[in-house]
Design a protein around this motif. Sequence first.
Motif, mmCIF file in Angstrom:
data_model
loop_
_atom_site.group_PDB
_atom_site.id
_atom_site.type_symbol
_atom_site.label_atom_id
_atom_site.label_comp_id
_atom_site.label_asym_id
_atom_site.label_seq_id
_atom_site.Cartn_x
_atom_site.Cartn_y
_atom_site.Cartn_z
ATOM 1 N N ALA A 14 0.834 -1.208 0.000
ATOM 2 C CA ALA A 14 0.000 0.000 0.000
ATOM 3 C C ALA A 14 0.863 1.249 0.000
ATOM 4 O O ALA A 14 0.567 2.216 -0.710
ATOM 5 C CB ALA A 14 -0.939 -0.001 1.205
ATOM 6 N N GLU A 15 1.954 1.226 0.751
ATOM 7 C CA GLU A 15 2.865 2.379 0.762
ATOM 8 C C GLU A 15 3.515 2.579 -0.603
ATOM 9 O O GLU A 15 3.633 3.706 -1.078
ATOM 10 C CB GLU A 15 3.933 2.199 1.843
ATOM 11 C CG GLU A 15 3.403 2.368 3.250
ATOM 12 C CD GLU A 15 4.463 2.088 4.296
ATOM 13 O OE1 GLU A 15 5.665 2.066 3.945
ATOM 14 O OE2 GLU A 15 4.089 1.902 5.462
ATOM 15 N N ALA A 16 3.922 1.474 -1.225
ATOM 16 C CA ALA A 16 4.536 1.555 -2.551
ATOM 17 C C ALA A 16 3.527 2.073 -3.571
ATOM 18 O O ALA A 16 3.853 2.897 -4.433
ATOM 19 C CB ALA A 16 5.073 0.194 -2.979
ATOM 20 N N LEU A 17 2.295 1.591 -3.478
ATOM 21 C CA LEU A 17 1.240 2.032 -4.387
ATOM 22 C C LEU A 17 0.946 3.512 -4.185
ATOM 23 O O LEU A 17 0.796 4.264 -5.158
ATOM 24 C CB LEU A 17 -0.016 1.192 -4.158
ATOM 25 C CG LEU A 17 -1.101 1.267 -5.226
ATOM 26 C CD1 LEU A 17 -0.542 0.953 -6.591
ATOM 27 C CD2 LEU A 17 -2.226 0.304 -4.887
ATOM 28 N N GLN A 18 0.905 3.946 -2.930
ATOM 29 C CA GLN A 18 0.674 5.367 -2.636
ATOM 30 C C GLN A 18 1.812 6.213 -3.184
ATOM 31 O O GLN A 18 1.600 7.276 -3.763
ATOM 32 C CB GLN A 18 0.510 5.601 -1.134
ATOM 33 C CG GLN A 18 0.207 7.048 -0.764
ATOM 34 C CD GLN A 18 -1.121 7.540 -1.326
ATOM 35 O OE1 GLN A 18 -2.134 6.860 -1.229
ATOM 36 N NE2 GLN A 18 -1.121 8.720 -1.924
ATOM 37 N N SER A 19 3.041 5.734 -3.022
ATOM 38 C CA SER A 19 4.211 6.448 -3.526
ATOM 39 C C SER A 19 4.140 6.589 -5.047
ATOM 40 O O SER A 19 4.422 7.648 -5.598
ATOM 41 C CB SER A 19 5.485 5.712 -3.111
ATOM 42 O OG SER A 19 6.614 6.360 -3.633
ATOM 43 N N ALA A 20 3.729 5.500 -5.712
ATOM 44 C CA ALA A 20 3.590 5.545 -7.174
ATOM 45 C C ALA A 20 2.495 6.524 -7.578
ATOM 46 O O ALA A 20 2.645 7.286 -8.540
ATOM 47 C CB ALA A 20 3.299 4.149 -7.717
ATOM 48 N N ALA A 21 1.378 6.508 -6.848
ATOM 49 C CA ALA A 21 0.274 7.421 -7.149
ATOM 50 C C ALA A 21 0.718 8.873 -6.965
ATOM 51 O O ALA A 21 0.382 9.749 -7.771
ATOM 52 C CB ALA A 21 -0.929 7.109 -6.262
ATOM 53 N N ASP A 22 1.500 9.126 -5.918
ATOM 54 C CA ASP A 22 2.015 10.480 -5.685
ATOM 55 C C ASP A 22 2.946 10.905 -6.812
ATOM 56 O O ASP A 22 2.908 12.058 -7.268
ATOM 57 C CB ASP A 22 2.749 10.559 -4.344
ATOM 58 C CG ASP A 22 1.808 10.429 -3.147
ATOM 59 O OD1 ASP A 22 0.576 10.588 -3.339
ATOM 60 O OD2 ASP A 22 2.305 10.170 -2.038
ATOM 61 N N ALA A 23 3.783 9.989 -7.277
ATOM 62 C CA ALA A 23 4.713 10.304 -8.375
ATOM 63 C C ALA A 23 3.949 10.625 -9.652
ATOM 64 O O ALA A 23 4.285 11.578 -10.365
ATOM 65 C CB ALA A 23 5.678 9.137 -8.603
ATOM 66 N N VAL A 24 2.920 9.842 -9.960
ATOM 67 C CA VAL A 24 2.103 10.092 -11.150
ATOM 68 C C VAL A 24 1.405 11.439 -11.029
ATOM 69 O O VAL A 24 1.375 12.228 -11.976
ATOM 70 C CB VAL A 24 1.091 8.944 -11.373
ATOM 71 C CG1 VAL A 24 0.057 9.327 -12.429
ATOM 72 C CG2 VAL A 24 1.818 7.674 -11.777
ATOM 73 N N SER A 25 0.853 11.727 -9.857
ATOM 74 C CA SER A 25 0.183 13.018 -9.641
ATOM 75 C C SER A 25 1.158 14.173 -9.842
ATOM 76 O O SER A 25 0.828 15.179 -10.460
ATOM 77 C CB SER A 25 -0.416 13.091 -8.242
ATOM 78 O OG SER A 25 -1.473 12.187 -8.119
ATOM 79 N N GLY A 26 2.367 14.018 -9.325
ATOM 80 C CA GLY A 26 3.389 15.049 -9.487
ATOM 81 C C GLY A 26 3.759 15.248 -10.944
ATOM 82 O O GLY A 26 3.889 16.379 -11.422
ATOM 83 N N ALA A 27 3.920 14.151 -11.673
ATOM 84 C CA ALA A 27 4.264 14.237 -13.100
ATOM 85 C C ALA A 27 3.136 14.894 -13.890
ATOM 86 O O ALA A 27 3.387 15.703 -14.792
ATOM 87 C CB ALA A 27 4.569 12.849 -13.652
ATOM 88 N N MET A 28 1.904 14.556 -13.544
ATOM 89 C CA MET A 28 0.757 15.163 -14.237
ATOM 90 C C MET A 28 0.684 16.656 -13.942
ATOM 91 O O MET A 28 0.374 17.453 -14.839
ATOM 92 C CB MET A 28 -0.529 14.441 -13.852
ATOM 93 C CG MET A 28 -0.615 13.037 -14.429
ATOM 94 S SD MET A 28 -2.081 12.127 -13.926
ATOM 95 C CE MET A 28 -3.374 13.112 -14.616
#
Length: 126
Positions: A14-28
């Motif tokens: 879940a932490e890894a998934l959240q980290s990935a979601a945060d990275a995608v949000s930042g890139a967007m």
Amino acid sequence: AGLLGGLGAGGGFAEALQSAADAVSGAMAEAAARVQELESTEYKLTLVLPSRGPRSPERRCQVVVVASARVAELLEMAKAELSLEGDGFALEFAGERLPLSVPLHLLRLGDGDTIMIAAEESTTSL
């Protein structure tokens, strides 16, 4: 615990998934900021139709266009400003023909540049 922290046993996942979601949000967010920057960046370009003999002197105009505009849009502006009719025209920069579908900012064009209008040669003969 984050957005996905309540999913139970897979805490590391879940932490890894959240980290990935945060990275995608930042890139967007960065991409959206870049688009906004390009849409607010304007280039003042000089468009030149070279002389084609004594009956057809050089003609030029200046246009202001956003960096995200495509070459096809710039060509339409040139045709409107210089009252050019027909489809036998292309734009050139530094001796290279510009592809119609490409945005201006990808072609390394900048404020103050001069773009040549190339007229296709007629192939008809008498």
